[in-house]
Motif scaffolding. Structure first.
Motif, mmCIF file in Angstrom:
data_model
loop_
_atom_site.group_PDB
_atom_site.id
_atom_site.type_symbol
_atom_site.label_atom_id
_atom_site.label_comp_id
_atom_site.label_asym_id
_atom_site.label_seq_id
_atom_site.Cartn_x
_atom_site.Cartn_y
_atom_site.Cartn_z
ATOM 1 N N HIS A 143 -59.548 -7.132 11.426
ATOM 2 C CA HIS A 143 -59.498 -7.067 12.720
ATOM 3 C C HIS A 143 -58.307 -6.364 13.491
ATOM 4 O O HIS A 143 -58.341 -6.546 14.666
ATOM 5 C CB HIS A 143 -59.677 -8.433 13.395
ATOM 6 N N TYR A 144 -57.673 -5.777 12.640
ATOM 7 C CA TYR A 144 -56.455 -5.046 13.084
ATOM 8 C C TYR A 144 -56.433 -3.653 13.302
ATOM 9 O O TYR A 144 -56.991 -2.848 12.462
ATOM 10 C CB TYR A 144 -55.207 -5.511 12.406
ATOM 11 N N ARG A 145 -55.812 -2.955 14.504
ATOM 12 C CA ARG A 145 -56.097 -1.448 14.346
ATOM 13 C C ARG A 145 -54.574 -0.876 14.228
ATOM 14 O O ARG A 145 -54.759 0.342 13.920
ATOM 15 C CB ARG A 145 -56.267 -1.222 15.903
ATOM 16 N N ASN A 146 -53.629 -1.791 14.165
ATOM 17 C CA ASN A 146 -52.320 -1.114 13.733
ATOM 18 C C ASN A 146 -51.627 -1.858 12.533
ATOM 19 O O ASN A 146 -51.598 -3.141 12.739
ATOM 20 C CB ASN A 146 -51.455 -0.880 15.052
ATOM 21 N N VAL A 147 -51.374 -1.362 11.397
ATOM 22 C CA VAL A 147 -50.834 -2.073 10.198
ATOM 23 C C VAL A 147 -49.715 -1.440 9.862
ATOM 24 O O VAL A 147 -49.395 -0.339 9.733
ATOM 25 C CB VAL A 147 -51.982 -1.958 9.135
ATOM 26 N N VAL A 148 -48.615 -2.245 9.822
ATOM 27 C CA VAL A 148 -47.259 -1.936 9.161
ATOM 28 C C VAL A 148 -46.920 -2.473 7.821
ATOM 29 O O VAL A 148 -47.107 -3.729 7.735
ATOM 30 C CB VAL A 148 -46.218 -2.200 10.191
ATOM 31 N N VAL A 149 -46.487 -1.884 7.160
ATOM 32 C CA VAL A 149 -46.143 -2.033 5.612
ATOM 33 C C VAL A 149 -45.085 -1.574 5.102
ATOM 34 O O VAL A 149 -44.450 -0.486 4.938
ATOM 35 C CB VAL A 149 -47.362 -1.484 4.534
ATOM 36 N N PHE A 150 -44.087 -2.841 4.775
ATOM 37 C CA PHE A 150 -42.915 -2.560 4.000
ATOM 38 C C PHE A 150 -43.161 -3.091 2.413
ATOM 39 O O PHE A 150 -42.923 -4.029 2.221
ATOM 40 C CB PHE A 150 -41.831 -3.310 4.602
ATOM 41 N N GLY A 151 -43.616 -1.935 1.656
ATOM 42 C CA GLY A 151 -43.846 -2.491 0.305
ATOM 43 C C GLY A 151 -43.091 -1.882 -0.730
ATOM 44 O O GLY A 151 -41.934 -1.304 -0.524
ATOM 45 N N VAL A 152 -43.495 -1.909 -1.975
ATOM 46 C CA VAL A 152 -42.821 -1.680 -3.204
ATOM 47 C C VAL A 152 -43.751 -0.447 -3.803
ATOM 48 O O VAL A 152 -44.932 -0.959 -3.622
ATOM 49 C CB VAL A 152 -42.191 -2.568 -3.958
ATOM 50 N N PRO A 153 -43.309 0.425 -4.470
ATOM 51 C CA PRO A 153 -44.336 1.292 -5.276
ATOM 52 C C PRO A 153 -45.479 0.600 -6.263
ATOM 53 O O PRO A 153 -46.469 0.846 -6.109
ATOM 54 C CB PRO A 153 -43.485 2.224 -6.253
ATOM 55 N N GLN A 154 -45.061 -0.526 -6.848
ATOM 56 C CA GLN A 154 -45.963 -1.119 -7.702
ATOM 57 C C GLN A 154 -47.312 -1.652 -7.094
ATOM 58 O O GLN A 154 -48.149 -1.840 -7.489
ATOM 59 C CB GLN A 154 -45.206 -2.441 -8.328
ATOM 60 N N PRO A 157 -50.883 1.207 -4.454
ATOM 61 C CA PRO A 157 -52.090 1.559 -5.108
ATOM 62 C C PRO A 157 -53.011 0.315 -4.729
ATOM 63 O O PRO A 157 -54.151 0.723 -4.140
ATOM 64 C CB PRO A 157 -51.859 1.980 -6.476
ATOM 65 N N GLN A 158 -52.711 -0.828 -5.105
ATOM 66 C CA GLN A 158 -53.953 -2.049 -4.816
ATOM 67 C C GLN A 158 -53.898 -2.104 -3.228
ATOM 68 O O GLN A 158 -55.024 -2.717 -2.805
ATOM 69 C CB GLN A 158 -53.138 -3.252 -5.447
ATOM 70 N N LEU A 159 -52.629 -2.082 -2.503
ATOM 71 C CA LEU A 159 -52.768 -2.304 -0.916
ATOM 72 C C LEU A 159 -53.736 -1.014 -0.404
ATOM 73 O O LEU A 159 -54.439 -1.273 0.574
ATOM 74 C CB LEU A 159 -51.280 -2.250 -0.649
#
Length: 220
Positions: A143-154, A157-159
């Motif tokens: 239900h979100y229109r805007n998504v911010v991600v601070f991830g790591v390379p590992q 792909p899953q995200l």
């Protein structure tokens, strides 16, 4: 005089014993106090500098001022709900709330979540923000229109797969520090660790093509 001397001699060890007992008691209190303080500091500081327990190890690294500005730039002309996945100390959520978004942060580390809530209250945006203690892999972001991600390379792909399955076609995903492996960004800004990639899901997933195909089949 001899009796007085004997009496004094008897009193001296007793006084020393009482003084030693007092010193011992104070020593125990000081030791307990210092020990308790160190335990409390460890409990507060540890979550800020060590990774929380996640499916993928995701350490807390605060967003820089440049990163926050780049994220806000990618949100220009956008509105609606916003979620920060792995919201840390809440600075992205709070910055988005100040721009008019109903912003939500998901973070597994409870100390960071409580600190984020305090910061949102301090900055006067607590009514437009929410912070949840939750594992990102157990949450639906549909239900979100805007998504911010601070991830790591590992984890990317899953995200990427998870978001593609859950989000609507009008969603925009903003990745910070590391891009998604398969999607091609629609917009990019910043340099080095401050680089931000924006993906419009309707382009990445081909929603427009699918919609056109469904319409043609319905008409025929």
């Amino acid at each position: 005089p001899g009796a007085m001397t004997q009496a004094l001699a008897k009193d001296i060890p007793q006084e020393e014993g009482e003084g030693g007992s007092r010193r011992s008691s104070w020593g125990l209190l000081v030791t307990a106090g210092v020990g308790g303080t160190l335990v409390a500091l460890y409990a507060v500081a540890t979550p800020f500098v060590t990774p929380a327990l996640r499916k993928v190890c995701l350490p807390f690294v605060p967003a820089t001022t440049a990163q926050i500005q780049n994220v806000l730039k990618m949100l220009e002309n956008r509105s609606g709900s916003l979620v920060d996945i792995g919201s840390g100390d809440g600075r992205i959520v709070i910055a988005a709330a100040k721009k008019g978004f109903q912003a939500v942060g998901y973070e597994l580390n409870p100390w960071l979540v409580w600190y984020s809530r305090y910061r949102a209250w301090r900055d006067g945006v607590h009514q437009n923000t929410k912070f949840y203690i939750s594992d990102l892999w157990k949450v639906s972001f549909s239900h979100y229109r805007n998504v911010v991600v601070f991830g790591v390379p590992q984890m990317m792909p899953q995200l990427e797969k998870k978001l593609e399955e859950e989000l609507a076609c009008n969603a925009r995903i903003i990745a910070c520090r590391f891009p998604f492996p398969c999607w091609i960004p629609d917009h990019t800004t910043g340099e080095g660790i401050d680089t931000v990639w924006a993906y419009d899901l309707k382009h990445s997933r081909g929603c427009e093509t699918k919609s056109l195909k469904i319409t043609s089949e319905t008409e025929s």
